[in-house]
Enzyme design. Sequence first.
Site, short mmCIF file in Angstrom:
data_model
loop_
_atom_site.label_atom_id
_atom_site.label_comp_id
_atom_site.label_asym_id
_atom_site.label_seq_id
_atom_site.Cartn_x
_atom_site.Cartn_y
_atom_site.Cartn_z
CG ASP A 5 -3.98 -13.81 -57.81
OD1 ASP A 5 -4.73 -14.55 -58.46
OD2 ASP A 5 -4.36 -13.14 -56.82
CB SER A 6 -4.01 -18.89 -60.87
OG SER A 6 -3.83 -18.32 -62.15
CD GLU B 136 -12.69 -18.07 -59.62
OE1 GLU B 136 -12.07 -17.00 -59.83
OE2 GLU B 136 -12.14 -19.10 -59.21
O1 KIV Z 1 -5.68 -15.80 -61.03
C1 KIV Z 1 -6.37 -16.25 -61.97
O2 KIV Z 1 -5.94 -17.10 -62.75
C2 KIV Z 1 -7.73 -15.73 -62.11
C3 KIV Z 1 -8.62 -16.38 -63.12
C4 KIV Z 1 -8.94 -17.74 -62.71
C5 KIV Z 1 -9.81 -15.59 -63.43
O3 KIV Z 1 -8.10 -14.82 -61.43
#
Ligand code: KIV
Length: 266
Positions: free
Chosen positions: A46-47, A184
């Site tokens: 969701d990044s 994380e």
């Molecule tokens: O949303 C994302 O990209 C993530 C990763 C950074 C683990 O959760």
Amino acid sequence: MNKKVRISTIIKMKSEGKKITALTAYDYTFGYLLDEAGVDLILVGDSCGNVCAGYETTLPVTVDEMIYHVKSVHKGVKRALLVADMPFMSYQETMELALRNAGRFMKEGGAEAVKLEGGEHICPTIKKMVEIGIPVMGHLGFTPQSVHELGGYGVRGAEKKEAAIIKKDAQMLHEAGAFSIVLEKVPATLAKEISDSLSIPTIGIGAGPDCDGQILVSYDMLGLYDKMKFKFVRRYAKLADEVQKCVSEYCEDIREGRFPSKEESY
Ligand code: KIV
């Protein structure tokens, strides 16, 4: 193509002491490129809210937006295990909603697993998902969907009390049936302790070298997105500079009448 990576492959890699490689992707082209380059696990994170949609946090991302990205990546991926991130409020409210949304990621998106943030409180949901055939990846430590509750982007588990909670949560996610856990922004020593105590793999991001695998946001490691800079990101390229250089050359060529040439015309 090497053999298709499955959940069992990821778990076996841990038992054989082989490091698991993971990156995020949000579209067909990146899915294809990462897969061809041999990454083991691709997360449609969701990044995408930050790097594709330009949101400040991941909170506004919707299930429909995520499904669009998962579907696109799925078309490009043959070998890697494809995991879809469930966005904020798509699994927290009720069990029914969580199951329906997780099912959509698999049926409509083509995901092979989903990722949920959180500890003890989401274990019943994980248990139910696993029972009905939806593999789940956990996510502990700094959990971006709780950024406001956590009060910022700091390291989690640096103090004894919080470290103990994260350790207990990891154990509970394992018992609930999660096939792996993203850790994380936690101290490397804590990540090592957790990794040593579980038979499922940990995938670290800002969690030191002793996790069973590592993940980064592809736009960060390629130097495409530089709005947020974290110490744990190693930049393997400076693609933002390269893109801007190419675009200004292109504009200059048009303005000076150098593009298109005779050969580039019909
Ligand atoms: O949303 C994302 O990209 C993530 C990763 C950074 C683990 O959760």
